[in-house]
Design a protein around this motif. Structure first.
Motif, PDB file in Angstrom:
ATOM      1  N   ALA A  66      14.571 -22.787 -20.769  1.00  0.00           N
ATOM      2  CA  ALA A  66      14.270 -22.544 -19.350  1.00  0.00           C
ATOM      3  C   ALA A  66      12.891 -23.086 -18.997  1.00  0.00           C
ATOM      4  O   ALA A  66      12.709 -23.675 -17.923  1.00  0.00           O
ATOM      5  N   ASP A  67      11.935 -22.901 -19.883  1.00  0.00           N
ATOM      6  CA  ASP A  67      10.588 -23.433 -19.649  1.00  0.00           C
ATOM      7  C   ASP A  67      10.622 -24.955 -19.566  1.00  0.00           C
ATOM      8  O   ASP A  67       9.902 -25.561 -18.754  1.00  0.00           O
ATOM      9  N   TYR A  68      11.438 -25.569 -20.394  1.00  0.00           N
ATOM     10  CA  TYR A  68      11.535 -27.033 -20.405  1.00  0.00           C
ATOM     11  C   TYR A  68      12.080 -27.538 -19.064  1.00  0.00           C
ATOM     12  O   TYR A  68      11.555 -28.497 -18.482  1.00  0.00           O
ATOM     13  N   ASP A  83      14.593 -19.000 -23.569  1.00  0.00           N
ATOM     14  CA  ASP A  83      13.362 -19.050 -22.782  1.00  0.00           C
ATOM     15  C   ASP A  83      12.686 -20.408 -22.915  1.00  0.00           C
ATOM     16  O   ASP A  83      12.144 -20.952 -21.936  1.00  0.00           O
ATOM     17  N   ALA A  84      12.701 -20.969 -24.131  1.00  0.00           N
ATOM     18  CA  ALA A  84      12.091 -22.285 -24.339  1.00  0.00           C
ATOM     19  C   ALA A  84      12.844 -23.345 -23.543  1.00  0.00           C
ATOM     20  O   ALA A  84      12.231 -24.249 -22.946  1.00  0.00           O
ATOM     21  N   ARG A 116      11.430 -29.453 -13.262  1.00  0.00           N
ATOM     22  CA  ARG A 116      11.538 -29.113 -11.837  1.00  0.00           C
ATOM     23  C   ARG A 116      10.192 -29.236 -11.151  1.00  0.00           C
ATOM     24  O   ARG A 116      10.092 -29.683 -10.000  1.00  0.00           O
ATOM     25  N   ASP A 117       9.133 -28.844 -11.857  1.00  0.00           N
ATOM     26  CA  ASP A 117       7.804 -28.880 -11.266  1.00  0.00           C
ATOM     27  C   ASP A 117       7.277 -30.294 -11.061  1.00  0.00           C
ATOM     28  O   ASP A 117       6.253 -30.499 -10.424  1.00  0.00           O
ATOM     29  N   ASP A 172      16.578 -20.226 -28.623  1.00  0.00           N
ATOM     30  CA  ASP A 172      15.497 -19.795 -27.732  1.00  0.00           C
ATOM     31  C   ASP A 172      15.793 -20.242 -26.304  1.00  0.00           C
ATOM     32  O   ASP A 172      15.405 -21.336 -25.888  1.00  0.00           O
ATOM     33  N   THR A 216      11.952 -25.929 -16.265  1.00  0.00           N
ATOM     34  CA  THR A 216      10.946 -25.609 -15.255  1.00  0.00           C
ATOM     35  C   THR A 216       9.898 -26.710 -15.156  1.00  0.00           C
ATOM     36  O   THR A 216       9.484 -27.101 -14.055  1.00  0.00           O
ATOM     37  N   VAL A 217       9.479 -27.220 -16.297  1.00  0.00           N
ATOM     38  CA  VAL A 217       8.512 -28.322 -16.303  1.00  0.00           C
ATOM     39  C   VAL A 217       9.080 -29.523 -15.559  1.00  0.00           C
ATOM     40  O   VAL A 217       8.386 -30.166 -14.753  1.00  0.00           O
TER      41      VAL A 217
END
Length: 266
Positions: free
Chosen positions: A70-72, A67-68, A77-78, A65, A74-75
């Motif tokens: 990338a989401d991780y 996308d999972a 980075r945020d 996955d 992103t968190v």
């Protein structure tokens, strides 16, 4: 409802400004205004990924996955971390961790291959090079041994992971400095990987790096070095004139992608 065609680019730019400029300024203002506020370095350190988070990302990229994963990232980075910090504190340690898992027989070569490929993809996505028209054709690398070094096992492992990750790989394992210089002069490479086995080969390696910088068809070629001496002393990479080093094969592949991304933005 009307939506600007460049909305995604504008949002990406805004996110980089917020994470790279606004949040660090707010953190510094916090230490100036709040009584007994912790030092800014301690605050930033607390935002960095910890061992458990590196372990978690490793297991995510071993799955299928993207996308999972990338989401991780992103968190992370945020939180306010720059892309450089994410590379140093999260992505590269995750690649190293995959190498350790492989060495400990916790996963096999196929698992590591896919995991490293996903880390490469994440790095290029967040560095915004993945969508470049020449992305696939320009990811060309040469792996070479330096004069006096006849051990190619480590380089061959990196070679296999690079090929599996979509790189076009040329090898020059003769240890002939003139042949290395001729190859980079006649062919365009994004990155060259050079290995040295002992301190006795350092001077020869330095000379090869000088030749590559002078003769390379790609004037922005990235140079990474590896071998036991660099694992023991990573700072030696800069001393010999290289751009990067890595402690194991998965981390070396990620270092190659980083060098590619840096050159692509120039």
């Amino acid at each position: 409802m009307y939506q600007r065609p460049d909305a995604a680019d504008r949002q990406g730019s805004l996110a980089r400004i917020v994470s790279g400029e606004i949040i660090p300024r707010l953190l510094r203002l916090h230490t100036e205004v709040v009584v007994n506020a912790p030092p800014i370095d301690d605050v930033i350190k607390s935002l960095r990924p910890n061992g458990a988070e590196i372990d978690e990302l490793a297991h995510i990229v071993l799955g299928d996955d993207l996308d999972a994963a990338a989401d991780y990232v992103t968190v992370m980075r945020d939180r306010g971390l720059s892309m450089e910090a994410l590379y140093v504190e999260l992505l590269e340690p995750t690649a190293r961790f995959l190498g350790t898992m492989w060495e400990n027989d916790e996963c096999d070569f196929i698992d590591v291959t896919f995991g490293v490929a996903r880390l490469q993809t994440l790095l290029s996505i967040f560095n915004e090079t993945y969508a470049l028209p020449e992305f696939e054709t320009r990811r060309q690398v040469i792996m070479a041994t330096t004069p006096g070094n006849h051990h190619v096992f480590g380089a061959s492992m990196i070679e296999k992971l690079l090929v599996a990750g979509g790189w076009q790989v040329t090898t020059e394992y003769s240890g002939d400095a003139d042949e290395i210089a001729r190859t980079v002069r006649d062919n365009w490479f994004a990155v060259i990987g050079l290995t040295a086995g002992s301190d006795l080969q350092v001077e020869g390696l330095k000379s090869v790096i000088v030749d590559v910088r002078r003769d390379s068809k790609n004037r922005n070629i990235g140079i990474m070095v590896g071998g036991p001496i660099f694992t023991a002393d990573p700072a030696l990479a800069a001393e010999v004139g290289a751009d990067a080093t890595a402690p194991n094969a998965p981390a070396a592949v990620l270092a190659a992608q980083k060098l590619f991304d840096i050159a692509a933005r120039k």
